[in-house]
Design an enzyme around this catalytic site. Structure first.
Site, PDB file in Angstrom:
ATOM      1  N   SER A  77       0.818  -1.214   0.000  1.00  6.03           N
ATOM      2  CA  SER A  77       0.000   0.000   0.000  1.00  6.03           C
ATOM      3  C   SER A  77       0.855   1.269   0.000  1.00  6.03           C
ATOM      4  CB  SER A  77      -0.939   0.006   1.209  1.00  6.03           C
ATOM      5  OG  SER A  77      -0.218  -0.160   2.417  1.00  6.03           O
ATOM      6  N   ASP A  91      -2.717   6.351  12.221  1.00 10.35           N
ATOM      7  CA  ASP A  91      -1.934   5.643  11.198  1.00 10.35           C
ATOM      8  C   ASP A  91      -0.610   6.385  11.010  1.00 10.35           C
ATOM      9  OD1 ASP A  91      -0.804   4.484   8.970  1.00 10.35           O
ATOM     10  OD2 ASP A  91      -2.586   4.645   7.702  1.00 10.35           O
ATOM     11  N   HIS A 106       1.253   5.100   6.776  1.00 14.13           N
ATOM     12  CA  HIS A 106       0.946   5.698   5.471  1.00 14.13           C
ATOM     13  C   HIS A 106       1.124   7.217   5.513  1.00 14.13           C
ATOM     14  CE1 HIS A 106      -1.172   1.780   5.476  1.00 14.13           C
ATOM     15  NE2 HIS A 106      -0.741   1.747   4.224  1.00 14.13           N
TER      16      HIS A 106
END
Length: 424
Positions: free
Chosen positions: A158, A403, A406
């Site tokens: 990702s 998070d 990311h």
């Protein structure tokens, strides 16, 4: 016989010729107005391989005093001479991102920080400034011309998908709507710039080698099984691509031993062996390297490898003992050579040792050190969890929901692509 003497009062012809050449040379210099270092001169002096050459645009900036090139002794970017990891982040509010998560329709909601409620904007105005060289700004027109008739594919997890989305957003805004298209798939997604006969693609392979988490993600790391000696199922999609950009790191870093399997998946977990992450990582990367060396023609395909993207899960790493991971961080770390617990040097050494033995040249996009400083640029609580935006209650619990893996877009991955652009 005596030596012949020149008649008194007469200048030898050779001296006249020399004087004539000297006067002619001086006249030429005068007419050229000492412009022999310019591109239009008849004198073609070749500068040092990496010495900075000022463009018209740069000259205009110099006049505007945005950048004082007279006082800047850095070199023009040269991959052979510039260590891109040595440098610092410089704040420059006058530089605007080429896109936003509101203007580019291809940014995943997971990293659309502004749309998800992030109000501070400083994180979008930091520029990476290498110590020794000038990193050229990303130019979408030039990038598309360099990619004309070619396929560019990002392969990985990702984080690599974020780099792919960044690249697409950096170029798509100059393409007319009728001349571009996007086809999203679970594994393989393709952005097409029709006018340029170019595709910018992403292929999902979080471990590069095959695993039971390739199509339907297995959330529990204890239940993931890697087939470390097999890559063909993925690699058949990488054939005939002109530029391949690989990455794999964060999925290996569960903190657990990795169930690694040789041979068929038919026996499930039976026959798998639990290996330390660096050991399994080395076997998997050797499988990838063997495929590259046996399949890729370096005359037609360029291979890049994006180094590991750091995570920022422990605020103690940068001296914020009262912090909660990367939550509420608004500035980069300014301590040079900071290296946190989210970047594993053992894994980085594995990549280096495998790549140096390969026959096909692999160019590193060295993002690790420069990204280490950017504790401010993660999606933090401005993200989604299991397909849903965080609720106010979840946002109030950043320890479990922020998070710090990311990156917001626009953001740090744009700099990764700036480096890739410089290599192109």
């Amino acid at each position: 016989m005596g030596t012949m003497k020149a008649p008194r009062g007469k200048i030898p012809l050779s001296i006249i010729a020399i004087l004539f050449c000297v006067f002619a040379f001086m006249a030429l210099l005068y007419t050229e107005r000492l412009s022999f270092l310019s591109s239009g001169s008849i004198f073609k002096f070749r500068p040092c391989a990496a010495r900075y050459k000022m463009s018209k645009t740069d000259n205009k900036r110099s006049v505007n005093k945005q950048i004082d090139y007279a006082a800047d002794d850095r070199f023009e970017f040269d991959p052979e001479e510039c260590d891109i990891g040595h440098g610092k982040w410089v704040f420059n509010r006058s530089i605007k991102p080429l896109y936003s998560d509101r203007t580019c329709p291809y940014v995943d909601r997971q990293v659309s920080c502004v749309k998800n409620g992030r109000n501070d904007s400083d994180y979008r105005h930091w520029q990476w400034r290498p110590d020794d060289c000038m990193l050229p700004r990303f130019n979408p027109d030039i990038a598309l011309k360099k990619l004309q008739g070619k396929r560019l594919m990002f392969v990985g997890d990702s984080l690599q998908r974020g780099q792919w989305q960044s690249f697409v957003c950096l170029v798509e805004h100059i393409i007319p709507k009728s001349q571009k298209s996007m086809k999203r798939g679970r594994v393989h997604s393709v952005f097409r710039a029709k006018e340029y006969n170019t595709t910018i693609e992403f292929y999902w392979a979080p471990f590069l080698v095959e695993s039971n988490s390739d199509e339907r993600i297995v959330g529990d790391p204890k239940k993931r099984i890697l087939r470390v000696d097999s890559i063909a199922k993925h690699a058949k999609h990488w054939v005939d691509v002109d530029i391949l950009v690989f990455n794999t790191y964060v999925w290996w870093m569960s903190g657990l031993k990795i169930k690694s399997l040789w041979g068929s998946f038919a026996n499930g977990e039976e026959g798998s062996e639990e290996l330390d992450a660096p050991v399994s990582y080395r076997i998997g990367l050797k499988t990838w390297a063997n495929w590259v060396d046996s399949t890729i023609d370096p005359n037609t395909t360029r291979v890049f490898f994006t180094t590991m993207s750091p995570t920022h899960q422990r605020s103690e790493d940068w001296g914020n003992k009262n912090g909660i991971k990367c939550f509420n961080e608004t500035k980069p770390i300014l301590n040079k050579w900071h290296w946190g617990s989210g970047s594993d040097r053992r894994m980085m050494n594995v990549v280096a040792s495998v790549v140096e033995k390969m026959k096909v040249p692999v160019t590193f996009i060295n993002i690790t050190q420069l990204s280490e400083y950017r504790i401010d640029a993660h999606s933090s609580i401005y993200t989604e969890l299991q397909g849903q935006l965080l609720t106010d209650e979840q946002k109030a619990d950043p320890l479990h929901n922020a998070d710090c893996i990311h990156w917001c877009l626009p953001g740090v991955p744009d700099t990764w692509n700036q480096i890739l652009f410089a290599h192109l």
